[in-house]
Design a protein around this motif. Sequence first.
Motif, PDB file in Angstrom:
ATOM      1  N   LEU A  35     -14.183  11.325  36.147  1.00 18.99           N
ATOM      2  CA  LEU A  35     -15.425  11.910  36.661  1.00 18.99           C
ATOM      3  C   LEU A  35     -15.248  13.380  37.021  1.00 18.99           C
ATOM      4  O   LEU A  35     -16.120  14.204  36.713  1.00 18.99           O
ATOM      5  N   ASN A  36     -14.142  13.714  37.647  1.00 20.00           N
ATOM      6  CA  ASN A  36     -13.900  15.121  38.003  1.00 20.00           C
ATOM      7  C   ASN A  36     -13.681  15.984  36.764  1.00 20.00           C
ATOM      8  O   ASN A  36     -14.169  17.121  36.702  1.00 20.00           O
ATOM      9  N   ARG A  37     -12.984  15.452  35.776  1.00 25.83           N
ATOM     10  CA  ARG A  37     -12.804  16.197  34.520  1.00 25.83           C
ATOM     11  C   ARG A  37     -14.141  16.398  33.821  1.00 25.83           C
ATOM     12  O   ARG A  37     -14.410  17.476  33.281  1.00 25.83           O
ATOM     13  N   ALA A  38     -14.959  15.352  33.821  1.00 28.15           N
ATOM     14  CA  ALA A  38     -16.268  15.453  33.170  1.00 28.15           C
ATOM     15  C   ALA A  38     -17.128  16.508  33.853  1.00 28.15           C
ATOM     16  O   ALA A  38     -17.759  17.336  33.191  1.00 28.15           O
ATOM     17  N   GLU A  39     -17.151  16.479  35.169  1.00 30.88           N
ATOM     18  CA  GLU A  39     -17.952  17.463  35.901  1.00 30.88           C
ATOM     19  C   GLU A  39     -17.470  18.883  35.606  1.00 30.88           C
ATOM     20  O   GLU A  39     -18.283  19.782  35.338  1.00 30.88           O
ATOM     21  N   SER A  40     -16.168  19.095  35.645  1.00 31.51           N
ATOM     22  CA  SER A  40     -15.626  20.428  35.349  1.00 31.51           C
ATOM     23  C   SER A  40     -15.991  20.872  33.938  1.00 31.51           C
ATOM     24  O   SER A  40     -16.381  22.024  33.725  1.00 31.51           O
ATOM     25  N   LEU A  43     -19.639  21.831  33.767  1.00 28.23           N
ATOM     26  CA  LEU A  43     -19.894  23.122  34.408  1.00 28.23           C
ATOM     27  C   LEU A  43     -19.459  24.296  33.536  1.00 28.23           C
ATOM     28  O   LEU A  43     -20.027  25.386  33.643  1.00 28.23           O
ATOM     29  N   THR A  44     -18.470  24.087  32.668  1.00 28.86           N
ATOM     30  CA  THR A  44     -18.017  25.153  31.777  1.00 28.86           C
ATOM     31  C   THR A  44     -18.652  25.079  30.392  1.00 28.86           C
ATOM     32  O   THR A  44     -18.357  25.895  29.531  1.00 28.86           O
ATOM     33  N   GLY A  45     -19.508  24.080  30.204  1.00 28.01           N
ATOM     34  CA  GLY A  45     -20.198  23.954  28.920  1.00 28.01           C
ATOM     35  C   GLY A  45     -19.397  23.260  27.837  1.00 28.01           C
ATOM     36  O   GLY A  45     -19.786  23.288  26.670  1.00 28.01           O
ATOM     37  N   VAL A  49     -15.671  17.412  25.787  1.00 32.64           N
ATOM     38  CA  VAL A  49     -14.704  16.898  26.763  1.00 32.64           C
ATOM     39  C   VAL A  49     -15.429  16.122  27.849  1.00 32.64           C
ATOM     40  O   VAL A  49     -14.977  15.051  28.281  1.00 32.64           O
ATOM     41  N   ALA A  50     -16.564  16.639  28.291  1.00 34.01           N
ATOM     42  CA  ALA A  50     -17.346  15.939  29.305  1.00 34.01           C
ATOM     43  C   ALA A  50     -17.742  14.557  28.802  1.00 34.01           C
ATOM     44  O   ALA A  50     -17.583  13.558  29.512  1.00 34.01           O
ATOM     45  N   SER A  51     -18.237  14.480  27.590  1.00 37.79           N
ATOM     46  CA  SER A  51     -18.672  13.208  27.021  1.00 37.79           C
ATOM     47  C   SER A  51     -17.514  12.227  26.915  1.00 37.79           C
ATOM     48  O   SER A  51     -17.658  11.049  27.265  1.00 37.79           O
ATOM     49  N   GLU A  52     -16.380  12.694  26.448  1.00 39.75           N
ATOM     50  CA  GLU A  52     -15.194  11.834  26.327  1.00 39.75           C
ATOM     51  C   GLU A  52     -14.829  11.215  27.676  1.00 39.75           C
ATOM     52  O   GLU A  52     -14.569  10.017  27.776  1.00 39.75           O
ATOM     53  N   ASN A  53     -14.851  12.023  28.713  1.00 37.54           N
ATOM     54  CA  ASN A  53     -14.501  11.532  30.044  1.00 37.54           C
ATOM     55  C   ASN A  53     -15.586  10.634  30.635  1.00 37.54           C
ATOM     56  O   ASN A  53     -15.284   9.647  31.309  1.00 37.54           O
ATOM     57  N   ARG A  97     -26.550  16.187  29.850  1.00 38.06           N
ATOM     58  CA  ARG A  97     -25.522  17.214  30.115  1.00 38.06           C
ATOM     59  C   ARG A  97     -25.684  17.787  31.521  1.00 38.06           C
ATOM     60  O   ARG A  97     -25.644  18.993  31.731  1.00 38.06           O
ATOM     61  N   ASN A  98     -25.835  16.886  32.473  1.00 37.97           N
ATOM     62  CA  ASN A  98     -26.194  17.269  33.832  1.00 37.97           C
ATOM     63  C   ASN A  98     -25.027  17.006  34.795  1.00 37.97           C
ATOM     64  O   ASN A  98     -24.771  15.855  35.160  1.00 37.97           O
ATOM     65  N   PRO A  99     -24.347  18.059  35.243  1.00 34.70           N
ATOM     66  CA  PRO A  99     -23.229  17.867  36.168  1.00 34.70           C
ATOM     67  C   PRO A  99     -23.652  17.346  37.540  1.00 34.70           C
ATOM     68  O   PRO A  99     -22.850  16.753  38.253  1.00 34.70           O
ATOM     69  N   ASP A 100     -24.926  17.532  37.911  1.00 35.00           N
ATOM     70  CA  ASP A 100     -25.401  17.008  39.194  1.00 35.00           C
ATOM     71  C   ASP A 100     -25.374  15.478  39.199  1.00 35.00           C
ATOM     72  O   ASP A 100     -25.070  14.862  40.224  1.00 35.00           O
ATOM     73  N   LEU A 101     -25.669  14.879  38.074  1.00 29.86           N
ATOM     74  CA  LEU A 101     -25.611  13.418  37.980  1.00 29.86           C
ATOM     75  C   LEU A 101     -24.165  12.929  38.037  1.00 29.86           C
ATOM     76  O   LEU A 101     -23.875  11.901  38.656  1.00 29.86           O
TER      77      LEU A 101
END
Length: 135
Positions: A35-40, A43-45, A49-53, A97-101
């Motif tokens: 979850l932390n990797r996905a959020e990071s 946030l960097t676009g 990587v976000a999807s994978e995590n 693609r929402n880091p708030d969620l």
Amino acid sequence: MNPALKRAQLNREAILSASPARLLTMLYDRLLVDLNRAESAQLTGDFAVASENLVHAQAIIAELASSLNTDVWSGAKELQGIYTFVTQLLIDANIKRNPDLTRQAIVLMAPLRQTWHDAAAAPTTASTTGGEFLA
């Protein structure tokens, strides 16, 4: 031996020899890492990587949900509801693609992670040694 292969072998051995309580805490630990990797990454676009995590986090939650035993623990149904809600958050976080969620999922799951770590560290009783402990 290749360091990556050595690490993978050690990880596999740790999993195979872990108690049910330890396996549970390992799953929660990895869930929060994902979850932390996905959020990071969000946030960097870096949405790949976000999807994978996020997808891996969903797989962990599915594993946690499958370990629930409503016949043994009265709180299992409520925890199942949390898992269902967080899974939907992660699906939406990935699609939108929402880091708030993703942050909302972290806020919900981090205290559960700590609670299971605390429970695993507590002295065991007969009811927690046979695998019924699993969330």
